[in-house]
Design an enzyme around this catalytic site. Sequence first.
Site, PDB file in Angstrom:
ATOM      1  N   HIS A  96       7.554   3.719  -0.847  1.00 57.07           N
ATOM      2  CA  HIS A  96       7.010   4.661  -1.818  1.00 57.07           C
ATOM      3  C   HIS A  96       7.612   4.281  -3.173  1.00 57.07           C
ATOM      4  O   HIS A  96       8.829   4.060  -3.272  1.00 57.07           O
ATOM      5  CB  HIS A  96       7.456   6.087  -1.506  1.00 57.07           C
ATOM      6  CG  HIS A  96       6.711   6.761  -0.399  1.00 57.07           C
ATOM      7  ND1 HIS A  96       6.601   6.234   0.846  1.00 57.07           N
ATOM      8  CD2 HIS A  96       6.037   7.949  -0.377  1.00 57.07           C
ATOM      9  CE1 HIS A  96       5.885   7.082   1.605  1.00 57.07           C
ATOM     10  NE2 HIS A  96       5.527   8.119   0.886  1.00 57.07           N
TER      11      HIS A  96
ATOM     12  N   GLU B 246       5.495   7.406  -7.464  1.00 54.54           N
ATOM     13  CA  GLU B 246       4.862   8.700  -7.158  1.00 54.54           C
ATOM     14  C   GLU B 246       5.348   9.682  -8.222  1.00 54.54           C
ATOM     15  O   GLU B 246       4.580  10.098  -9.074  1.00 54.54           O
ATOM     16  CB  GLU B 246       5.258   9.168  -5.742  1.00 54.54           C
ATOM     17  CG  GLU B 246       4.686  10.525  -5.353  1.00 54.54           C
ATOM     18  CD  GLU B 246       5.202  11.040  -4.001  1.00 54.54           C
ATOM     19  OE1 GLU B 246       6.255  10.570  -3.517  1.00 54.54           O
ATOM     20  OE2 GLU B 246       4.550  11.949  -3.436  1.00 54.54           O
TER      21      GLU B 246
ATOM     22  N   ASP C 229      -1.379  11.024   3.354  1.00 52.20           N
ATOM     23  CA  ASP C 229       0.034  11.374   3.153  1.00 52.20           C
ATOM     24  C   ASP C 229       0.514  12.418   4.179  1.00 52.20           C
ATOM     25  O   ASP C 229       0.989  12.033   5.246  1.00 52.20           O
ATOM     26  CB  ASP C 229       0.256  11.854   1.709  1.00 52.20           C
ATOM     27  CG  ASP C 229       1.661  11.572   1.191  1.00 52.20           C
ATOM     28  OD1 ASP C 229       2.467  10.948   1.902  1.00 52.20           O
ATOM     29  OD2 ASP C 229       1.965  11.970   0.047  1.00 52.20           O
TER      30      ASP C 229
ATOM     31  N   HIS D 207      -1.296   5.374   4.835  1.00 54.92           N
ATOM     32  CA  HIS D 207      -0.209   6.172   4.259  1.00 54.92           C
ATOM     33  C   HIS D 207      -0.270   7.560   4.878  1.00 54.92           C
ATOM     34  O   HIS D 207      -0.986   8.443   4.400  1.00 54.92           O
ATOM     35  CB  HIS D 207      -0.370   6.219   2.731  1.00 54.92           C
ATOM     36  CG  HIS D 207       0.749   6.928   2.024  1.00 54.92           C
ATOM     37  ND1 HIS D 207       0.977   6.783   0.678  1.00 54.92           N
ATOM     38  CD2 HIS D 207       1.712   7.781   2.474  1.00 54.92           C
ATOM     39  CE1 HIS D 207       2.024   7.521   0.332  1.00 54.92           C
ATOM     40  NE2 HIS D 207       2.476   8.145   1.403  1.00 54.92           N
TER      41      HIS D 207
ATOM     42  N   HIS E  20       2.361  10.290   7.081  1.00 56.14           N
ATOM     43  CA  HIS E  20       3.628  10.671   7.713  1.00 56.14           C
ATOM     44  C   HIS E  20       3.270  11.551   8.904  1.00 56.14           C
ATOM     45  O   HIS E  20       2.678  12.619   8.712  1.00 56.14           O
ATOM     46  CB  HIS E  20       4.502  11.450   6.738  1.00 56.14           C
ATOM     47  CG  HIS E  20       4.772  10.716   5.459  1.00 56.14           C
ATOM     48  ND1 HIS E  20       5.900   9.959   5.268  1.00 56.14           N
ATOM     49  CD2 HIS E  20       4.040  10.580   4.315  1.00 56.14           C
ATOM     50  CE1 HIS E  20       5.876   9.410   4.054  1.00 56.14           C
ATOM     51  NE2 HIS E  20       4.749   9.765   3.453  1.00 56.14           N
TER      52      HIS E  20
HETATM   53  N1  ADE Z   1       7.740  12.201   2.881  1.00 54.65           N
HETATM   54  C1  ADE Z   1       6.625  12.807   3.309  1.00 54.65           C
HETATM   55  N2  ADE Z   1       5.713  12.840   2.327  1.00 54.65           N
HETATM   56  C2  ADE Z   1       6.262  12.235   1.257  1.00 54.65           C
HETATM   57  C3  ADE Z   1       5.827  11.951  -0.066  1.00 54.65           C
HETATM   58  N3  ADE Z   1       4.622  12.314  -0.516  1.00 54.65           N
HETATM   59  N4  ADE Z   1       6.675  11.335  -0.895  1.00 54.65           N
HETATM   60  C4  ADE Z   1       7.889  10.994  -0.491  1.00 54.65           C
HETATM   61  N5  ADE Z   1       8.353  11.234   0.729  1.00 54.65           N
HETATM   62  C5  ADE Z   1       7.554  11.846   1.597  1.00 54.65           C
HETATM   63 ZN    ZN Z   2       4.044   9.450   1.533  1.00 53.47          ZN
END
Ligand code: ADE
Ligand code: ZN
Length: 329
Positions: free
Chosen positions: A191, A194, A272, A11, A13
């Site tokens: 996702h 969250e 993340d 996970h 980005h």
């Molecule tokens: N894009 C980048 N980080 C994210 C996150 N924690 N939740 C949703 N979208 C994202």
């Molecule tokens: Zn994320």
Amino acid sequence: MTADLPYAELHLHVEGTLEPELVMALARRNGVALPYRDTDELRRAYAFGDLQSFLDLYYATMSVLREPQDFADMTRAYLERAARAGVRHAEIMFDPQAHVSRGVPLETVVDGIWSVLATSERDHGVTTLLVAAFLRDRDEDEALDVLDRLLAAGAPIVGIGLDSAEVGHPPSKFARLFERARSAGLRRIAHAGEEGPPEYVAEALDVLGAERIDHGIRCLEDDALVARLVAEQTPLTVCPLSNVALRAVPSLEEHPVLVMLERGLNVSVHSDDPAYFGGYLDDTLHALEGALGLTSEQRVALAENSVRSSFLPPERRDALLAEIRAASR
Ligand code: ADE
Ligand code: ZN
């Protein structure tokens, strides 16, 4: 003893690995004006109240990414840092719409990232897979168009993800996108849970056919959902530093990741957007040792879950699992 256990980062980005120093360097290189004089001023902006306040800054700083070289530099910096953190395999998300919507060609993005991923094992000892994530706060037709263009171009993606502002954008909004990805033979991740409610987790599984859930922490509010996730061993990629930075959880000491592990959920921890949330995989594991007393058995379980939940071919997956077992004996 377990510091060098192999781990799969699932996970991540890639745009969230853009460190302030690189943001400033790329802004200079590309002549992009930013409202921050230096890295200290930029870092001071990293005080988030929720997911949206982070996303606003995350999309704004991406404006420094213009040329293939910029995407390559960002990706290389991440892999160098990830290798030092013990990452041996990484499934890396990127946000194509965040770039094409501001006029950067899709090929610039994909070619730049791929120019580094293509040789990541040789150069960094990290195998990698690329995942195109779609922005749930934009409409599905735009996502379908971008996916079609990625497929037509033969982009080297293993799957799709779903990210950005969660509340008010339920998974069902993207049913056609995920069906198209499935029929194209792509893996599916979303996702969910969250900031959004547990119902979004169930919807991601039932409507989108998601094989892995990013975050998923709010599943704990629904015992029947937890029982299902345990029974199905659905992978949940939990990001403790992110959850605290975005105030989904009040403090690391109160983070439920080890409760989730003890309840039999298939959780692993990930970073993340490490440039924004205070650390990479090694930082996350150290923080959990300090705040929650992560034991070496729990550390091994997280590493094993990460590798098992990856999209690696069986030979590499089994080899990494064997390494984990040997190192933890
Ligand atoms: N894009 C980048 N980080 C994210 C996150 N924690 N939740 C949703 N979208 C994202
Ligand atoms: Zn994320």
